[in-house]
Scaffold this motif. Structure first.
Motif, PDB file in Angstrom:
ATOM      1  N   LEU A 206       1.979  -5.592  11.707  1.00 31.42           N
ATOM      2  CA  LEU A 206       0.517  -5.398  10.982  1.00 31.42           C
ATOM      3  C   LEU A 206       0.090  -6.122  10.523  1.00 31.42           C
ATOM      4  O   LEU A 206      -1.423  -5.651  10.584  1.00 31.42           O
ATOM      5  CB  LEU A 206       1.279  -4.408  10.356  1.00 31.42           C
TER       6      LEU A 206
ATOM      7  N   HIS B  72      -8.628  -0.775   9.850  1.00 31.77           N
ATOM      8  CA  HIS B  72      -8.041   0.011  10.417  1.00 31.77           C
ATOM      9  C   HIS B  72      -7.366   1.667   9.806  1.00 31.77           C
ATOM     10  O   HIS B  72      -6.798   1.008   8.858  1.00 31.77           O
ATOM     11  CB  HIS B  72      -6.254  -0.496  11.148  1.00 31.77           C
TER      12      HIS B  72
ATOM     13  N   LEU C 158      -3.013   2.349  13.494  1.00 32.43           N
ATOM     14  CA  LEU C 158      -1.472   1.715  13.796  1.00 32.43           C
ATOM     15  C   LEU C 158      -0.229   2.059  13.511  1.00 32.43           C
ATOM     16  O   LEU C 158       0.422   1.327  14.131  1.00 32.43           O
ATOM     17  CB  LEU C 158      -1.551   1.168  12.273  1.00 32.43           C
TER      18      LEU C 158
ATOM     19  N   ARG D 256      -0.200   1.958  17.290  1.00 26.84           N
ATOM     20  CA  ARG D 256      -0.167   0.617  18.489  1.00 26.84           C
ATOM     21  C   ARG D 256       1.899   0.273  17.795  1.00 26.84           C
ATOM     22  O   ARG D 256       2.494  -0.610  18.582  1.00 26.84           O
ATOM     23  CB  ARG D 256      -1.073  -0.338  17.691  1.00 26.84           C
TER      24      ARG D 256
ATOM     25  N   ILE E 137       3.332   4.278   8.237  1.00 28.44           N
ATOM     26  CA  ILE E 137       2.709   2.397   7.806  1.00 28.44           C
ATOM     27  C   ILE E 137       2.300   2.608   6.909  1.00 28.44           C
ATOM     28  O   ILE E 137       1.789   2.032   6.095  1.00 28.44           O
ATOM     29  CB  ILE E 137       1.531   3.307   9.048  1.00 28.44           C
TER      30      ILE E 137
END
Length: 222
Positions: A10, A20, A25, A28, A36
């Motif tokens: 990250l 972002h 995120l 990904r 997250i």
């Protein structure tokens, strides 16, 4: 992926200085948006200059300097050669791990350079390629201590079906072998991975038992 590895990744993503979104995120990193959120809270609590909020996005307001690594040219060649070997496998988990390792090394170098040219090319032998398909199942079984059902054929053509406790994978330069406790033979046996025709997790799990552990197997050769 371990949480520490995900937090490192990250940071790498956020180092571009752009905003972002948590959803991006999460996709990904292949985790939930809630995860997250928790990761961002952890980064902020650890002093990483992450700014943002839920529903908006996150970014780094200041550069982050990771602990420096110093490698010689030959050490870099060894890393890239090892990654090239791993990438020859058909195991996506190992392939992705090799790519992440090199990404972390390159990102942490004071002056990132192109991958060193070691003058070495890697080509897997037919025996190695034949065993690649079974490696993910075997590695998972070793980690989880799960009994495997094997369909195996010896070099003389004799076939058998075994239930084994996989203990370790071993590489001999041209072939991979797996040492295991064989329930059929009630003893340690070594199987060439390229001679395995099928591997099937049984859903049964084994515990360490005196005389059946990897240490017991290795002690035979002390």
């Amino acid at each position: 992926m371990r949480r520490t590895d995900r937090l490192f990744d990250l940071i790498q993503v956020l180092r571009d200085g752009r905003l972002h979104k948590a959803q991006d995120l999460a996709e990904r990193m292949e985790v939930s948006v809630r995860t997250i959120y928790r990761d961002m809270d952890s980064l902020v609590a650890s002093g990483i200059p992450v700014e943002g909020e839920r529903g908006v996005g996150y970014l780094l307001r200041a550069p982050v300097f990771l602990p420096p690594m110093s490698f010689t040219q030959i050490e870099l060649e060894a890393l890239h050669l090892g990654a090239a070997l791993v990438r020859q496998t058909s195991d996506p988990e190992l392939q992705q791990a090799a790519a992440r390792v090199l990404g972390k090394v390159d990102a942490a170098m004071p002056e990132p350079e192109a991958a060193p040219d070691s003058g070495v090319s890697v080509y897997a032998s037919p025996e190695i390629e034949a065993g690649f398909a079974h490696m993910p199942v075997i590695r998972s079984a070793i980690r989880g201590r799960e009994v495997l059902a094997l369909k195996y054929r010896r070099l003389d053509g004799v076939g058998s079906t075994r239930h084994v406790w996989p203990l370790q994978l071993e590489y001999w330069g041209r072939v991979w072998t797996m040492c295991a406790w064989c329930e059929l033979r009630e003893g340690f046996r070594v199987f060439r991975v390229d001679r395995i025709e099928a591997t099937l997790p049984t859903g049964r799990f084994y515990e360490d038992m005196p005389g059946r552990t990897l240490r017991d197997y290795l002690a035979q050769y002390d």
